[in-house]
Design a protein around this motif. Structure first.
Motif, PDB file in Angstrom:
ATOM      1  N   UNK A  70       0.830  -1.207   0.000  1.00  0.00           N
ATOM      2  CA  UNK A  70       0.000   0.000   0.000  1.00  0.00           C
ATOM      3  C   UNK A  70       0.865   1.258   0.000  1.00  0.00           C
ATOM      4  N   UNK A  71       1.960   1.227   0.770  1.00  0.00           N
ATOM      5  CA  UNK A  71       2.852   2.389   0.815  1.00  0.00           C
ATOM      6  C   UNK A  71       3.526   2.611  -0.528  1.00  0.00           C
ATOM      7  N   UNK A  93       9.032   5.350   0.495  1.00  0.00           N
ATOM      8  CA  UNK A  93      10.287   4.676   0.119  1.00  0.00           C
ATOM      9  C   UNK A  93      11.003   4.097   1.324  1.00  0.00           C
ATOM     10  N   UNK A  94      11.394   4.957   2.264  1.00  0.00           N
ATOM     11  CA  UNK A  94      12.202   4.501   3.395  1.00  0.00           C
ATOM     12  C   UNK A  94      11.466   3.439   4.215  1.00  0.00           C
ATOM     13  N   UNK A  95      10.216   3.708   4.598  1.00  0.00           N
ATOM     14  CA  UNK A  95       9.483   2.778   5.452  1.00  0.00           C
ATOM     15  C   UNK A  95       9.205   1.431   4.774  1.00  0.00           C
ATOM     16  N   UNK A  96       8.673   1.404   3.537  1.00  0.00           N
ATOM     17  CA  UNK A  96       8.429   0.090   2.924  1.00  0.00           C
ATOM     18  C   UNK A  96       9.705  -0.699   2.660  1.00  0.00           C
ATOM     19  N   UNK A 137       8.585  14.717   0.332  1.00  0.00           N
ATOM     20  CA  UNK A 137       8.684  14.123   1.670  1.00  0.00           C
ATOM     21  C   UNK A 137       7.847  12.848   1.774  1.00  0.00           C
ATOM     22  N   UNK A 138       6.647  12.872   1.190  1.00  0.00           N
ATOM     23  CA  UNK A 138       5.791  11.682   1.239  1.00  0.00           C
ATOM     24  C   UNK A 138       6.384  10.556   0.397  1.00  0.00           C
ATOM     25  N   UNK A 139       6.918  10.900  -0.776  1.00  0.00           N
ATOM     26  CA  UNK A 139       7.572   9.891  -1.613  1.00  0.00           C
ATOM     27  C   UNK A 139       8.775   9.281  -0.899  1.00  0.00           C
ATOM     28  N   UNK A 140       9.550  10.122  -0.207  1.00  0.00           N
ATOM     29  CA  UNK A 140      10.813   9.669   0.377  1.00  0.00           C
ATOM     30  C   UNK A 140      10.629   8.869   1.659  1.00  0.00           C
ATOM     31  N   UNK A 182      15.909  12.801  -6.172  1.00  0.00           N
ATOM     32  CA  UNK A 182      15.712  13.444  -4.865  1.00  0.00           C
ATOM     33  C   UNK A 182      15.005  12.482  -3.912  1.00  0.00           C
ATOM     34  N   UNK A 183      14.025  11.744  -4.417  1.00  0.00           N
ATOM     35  CA  UNK A 183      13.288  10.794  -3.586  1.00  0.00           C
ATOM     36  C   UNK A 183      14.219   9.764  -2.961  1.00  0.00           C
ATOM     37  N   UNK A 184      15.058   9.144  -3.782  1.00  0.00           N
ATOM     38  CA  UNK A 184      15.955   8.098  -3.278  1.00  0.00           C
ATOM     39  C   UNK A 184      17.011   8.676  -2.339  1.00  0.00           C
ATOM     40  N   UNK A 185      17.612   9.807  -2.726  1.00  0.00           N
ATOM     41  CA  UNK A 185      18.665  10.402  -1.905  1.00  0.00           C
ATOM     42  C   UNK A 185      18.114  10.874  -0.561  1.00  0.00           C
ATOM     43  N   UNK A 186      16.957  11.483  -0.568  1.00  0.00           N
ATOM     44  CA  UNK A 186      16.342  11.971   0.674  1.00  0.00           C
ATOM     45  C   UNK A 186      16.007  10.802   1.596  1.00  0.00           C
ATOM     46  N   UNK A 187      15.435   9.731   1.044  1.00  0.00           N
ATOM     47  CA  UNK A 187      15.092   8.561   1.862  1.00  0.00           C
ATOM     48  C   UNK A 187      16.349   7.931   2.451  1.00  0.00           C
TER      49      UNK A 187
END
Length: 281
Positions: free
Chosen positions: A2-3, A212-215, A205-208, A26-31
């Protein structure tokens, strides 16, 4: 799942603000940076050996570089239906790799359930698959490469599970995997402009973090809990959640054919996961 599914509408919402590959970078680097910072603050043990960093680098290239590239760029070259079907060959590819590399023997019932789940994906995507739009061969090849990369990363994650700290492993792989994405972005065009307003910041922030990080952390933790083929069947739920979010929040309608595909996927999961492990001799 779901995430991960929430990422697709967020990627669409990000398009007016920045090029798609810049958002992926940015998504991957931020996560990655977020997870590494948390690991440092918690005093978690950092990887030490060359073998551990080798696993992390390989996971970063296959899961993040190739996987994100396939999700953001390659999938945009062909229709969403075909991209969905090709991306969801990943459990089938991982099952074959797991058979040979992890010695995971999938039974007939589990194999049938996996094929039933894939059939559900095909049914869900049928309308888009039958569209008369031209499908460039390069897009098909790129998405298959991305699916193979994700399947390979799952094999590596399975091998590294419980041997590398989860926060450092996922943080470093996301950060290292973001580097090729940034290079690809620069090779495609000069450094693009970035419309960094509050709306785009919240999308990033939501993407990262939850996207991304949590799942990735949950998925890595699960790798030590069950055979890969049992976990991978749940990946068929990602487009199902995507359809639900579109239905619930974007007023999209679901056709009877799509409902049939959803039912096939839901029915496939217990066929794979309800099998009990054989008792040890």
């Amino acid at each position: 799942m779901a995430l991960w599914a929430i990422c697709y509408p967020l990627i669409t919402l990000s398009l007016p603000y920045a090029p798609i590959m810049l958002t992926a970078f940015i998504r991957a680097a931020m996560a990655g940076c977020t997870l590494i910072l948390i690991a440092v603050l918690l005093g978690r043990p950092a990887p030490k050996g060359i073998k551990e960093y080798g696993y992390i680098l390989a996971i970063g290239i296959t899961a993040t570089s190739i996987g994100f590239w396939g999700m953001f760029y390659a999938g945009s070259l062909i229709t969403p239906g075909l991209a969905t079907v090709l991306t969801n060959t990943q459990p089938l590819i991982a099952g074959i790799l797991g058979w040979h590399l992890l010695n995971e023997r999938i039974g007939k019932q589990a194999l049938l359930g996996t094929l039933l789940g894939f059939a559900g994906i095909v049914v869900i995507s049928a309308e888009s698959l039958l569209a008369k739009e031209s499908q460039p061969l390069s897009g098909v090849v790129f998405v298959v490469i991305a699916a193979t990369g994700i399947a390979s990363s799952n094999i590596l994650l399975k091998k590294a599970a419980n041997s590398i700290d989860i926060l450092f492993a996922m943080g470093f792989q996301l950060l290292l995997g973001s580097i090729p994405l940034g290079l690809l972005m620069l090779l495609q065009a000069p450094l693009p402009s970035l419309n960094l307003n509050w709306e785009y910041t919240w999308i990033l922030l939501t993407l990262a973090i939850p996207g991304t990080a949590l799942p990735f952390i949950v998925w890595f933790w699960l790798m030590d809990k069950a055979p890969l083929y049992k976990l991978n069947v749940y990946s068929f739920l990602t487009p199902v959640f995507g359809l639900y979010f579109g239905y619930a929040y974007f007023s999209e309608t679901l056709s009877p054919v799509q409902w049939l595909g959803i039912l096939l996927i839901i029915g496939a999961i217990p066929m794979v996961t309800s099998l009990s492990r054989k008792p040890e001799a």
